[in-house]
Enzyme design. Structure first.
Site, short mmCIF file in Angstrom:
data_model
loop_
_atom_site.label_atom_id
_atom_site.label_comp_id
_atom_site.label_asym_id
_atom_site.label_seq_id
_atom_site.Cartn_x
_atom_site.Cartn_y
_atom_site.Cartn_z
CG HIS A 1 140.59 -93.02 111.05
ND1 HIS A 1 141.83 -93.35 111.54
CD2 HIS A 1 140.55 -93.53 109.79
CE1 HIS A 1 142.51 -94.01 110.62
NE2 HIS A 1 141.75 -94.15 109.54
CG HIS B 1 139.31 -95.64 107.18
ND1 HIS B 1 140.23 -94.74 106.72
CD2 HIS B 1 138.12 -95.26 106.63
CE1 HIS B 1 139.64 -93.87 105.92
NE2 HIS B 1 138.36 -94.16 105.86
CG ASP C 1 143.40 -99.65 108.02
OD1 ASP C 1 142.37 -98.95 107.84
OD2 ASP C 1 144.55 -99.18 107.93
CG HIS C 2 142.90 -97.27 111.58
ND1 HIS C 2 144.01 -96.59 111.99
CD2 HIS C 2 143.00 -97.38 110.23
CE1 HIS C 2 144.76 -96.29 110.93
NE2 HIS C 2 144.16 -96.77 109.85
CG HIS D 1 142.56 -90.52 106.61
ND1 HIS D 1 143.13 -90.96 105.44
CD2 HIS D 1 142.18 -91.64 107.29
CE1 HIS D 1 143.08 -92.30 105.41
NE2 HIS D 1 142.51 -92.72 106.52
CG ASP E 1 145.43 -93.97 108.52
OD1 ASP E 1 146.34 -94.44 109.21
OD2 ASP E 1 144.63 -94.68 107.87
CG HIS F 1 149.13 -97.06 107.48
ND1 HIS F 1 148.72 -98.28 107.01
CD2 HIS F 1 148.01 -96.41 107.87
CE1 HIS F 1 147.41 -98.37 107.10
NE2 HIS F 1 146.94 -97.25 107.62
FE FE Z 1 144.81 -96.84 107.91
ZN ZN Z 2 142.42 -94.74 107.54
#
Ligand code: FE
Ligand code: ZN
Length: 266
Positions: free
Chosen positions: A60, A62, A64-65, A118, A139, A177
């Site tokens: 996805h 985001h 942090d990915h 998410h 996530d 995570h």
């Molecule tokens: Fe994340």
């Molecule tokens: Zn995420």
């Protein structure tokens, strides 16, 4: 009989940021990385294990990915597999529900599942072979928890989790995570009489105390302990009713929504 070590795939855990896990699927020589939010720890792991990057997989949009993708692409000329509908411009191979891909060089087949909630375009990858299935779910499903609903509805997330919960029990769950211990506190608060949950809190607590990841878990463990996969549990429903968060005769999707909302402020 001789067996080439390179036909055996394994997975390396690459911690990043505070609590992210980036996953390297490798054959001892080549690797695919899942959700590289940061390039530096991926490059370091590739160098330490003498691996060459051969593909990137995204779940996805985001940061942090996907944040490490541009830097990785400057070093490695590789395809970027990712969701068709999550607005990630760097994706070269756009994927959605029912697609099957074969990772270059590693020769691993992955099935794609749409798991909106998410984010709206979030996808998950399932490797059915060889041996124990692997799930890379970003996530969506976490150890004893699930992702926040940033874009989707409770009904969408409940449906997505239902698809993941329908995978074989032995499927290893590689989420993105390390949230397990805080999720377990909430799970125990809403389902205090669940013996499997108490046992998990004990064993995962010991792993964390030893500085080790609680991930991967398995679909079977999540079904037995994760409240977001247990919305038909009478004890969970009673906890929500007693907390004034749910009417007695609520449908499973309402149980899910009430649980997710409670967890947001727990
Ligand atoms: Fe994340
Ligand atoms: Zn995420």
């Amino acid at each position: 009989m001789t067996t080439s070590p390179h036909t055996e795939l394994s997975i390396l855990t690459v911690p990043a940021f505070n609590d992210n896990y980036l996953w390297l699927i490798h054959d001892g020589e080549h690797a695919a990385v899942v959700d590289p939010g940061d390039a530096a720890p991926v490059q370091a792991a590739l160098a330490a294990h003498k691996l060459r990057l051969t593909s990137i997989l995204l779940t996805h949009h985001h940061a942090d990915h996907i944040g490490g993708v541009p830097a990785l692409l400057r070093e490695w000329d590789v395809p970027v597999f990712g969701p068709r509908n999550d607005g990630i411009e760097l994706v070269t191979d756009k994927l959605g529900e029912g697609d099957r891909i074969r990772l270059p060089v590693l020769d691993l087949e992955l099935e794609v599942i749409d798991v909106p909630g998410h984010t709206l375009g979030h996808i998950a990858y399932v490797a059915r072979t060889p041996g124990v299935p692997w799930l890379f779910c970003g996530d969506t499903l976490f150890g004893a928890g699930c992702g926040r609903l940033f874009e989707g509805t409770p009904a969408q997330m409940a449906d997505s989790l239902g698809k993941l919960g329908a995978l074989p029990d032995e499927t290893l769950v590689y989420c993105a995570h390390e949230y397990t211990m805080s999720n377990l506190k909430f799970a125990q608060a809403v389902e205090p009489d669940n013996a499997a949950l108490a046992a998990r809190a004990e064993s995962d607590g010991a792993l964390r105390a030893a500085g080790r990841p609680t991930i991967p878990s398995s679909v079977g463990v999540e079904k037995a302990t994760n409240p977001f996969l247990r919305v038909t549990s009478a004890r969970i429903v009673r906890s929500l009713v007693e907390a004034g968060r749910l009417a007695e005769s609520a449908a499973p999707v309402e149980v899910f929504a009430a649980l997710r909302e409670w967890k947001n402020t727990f």
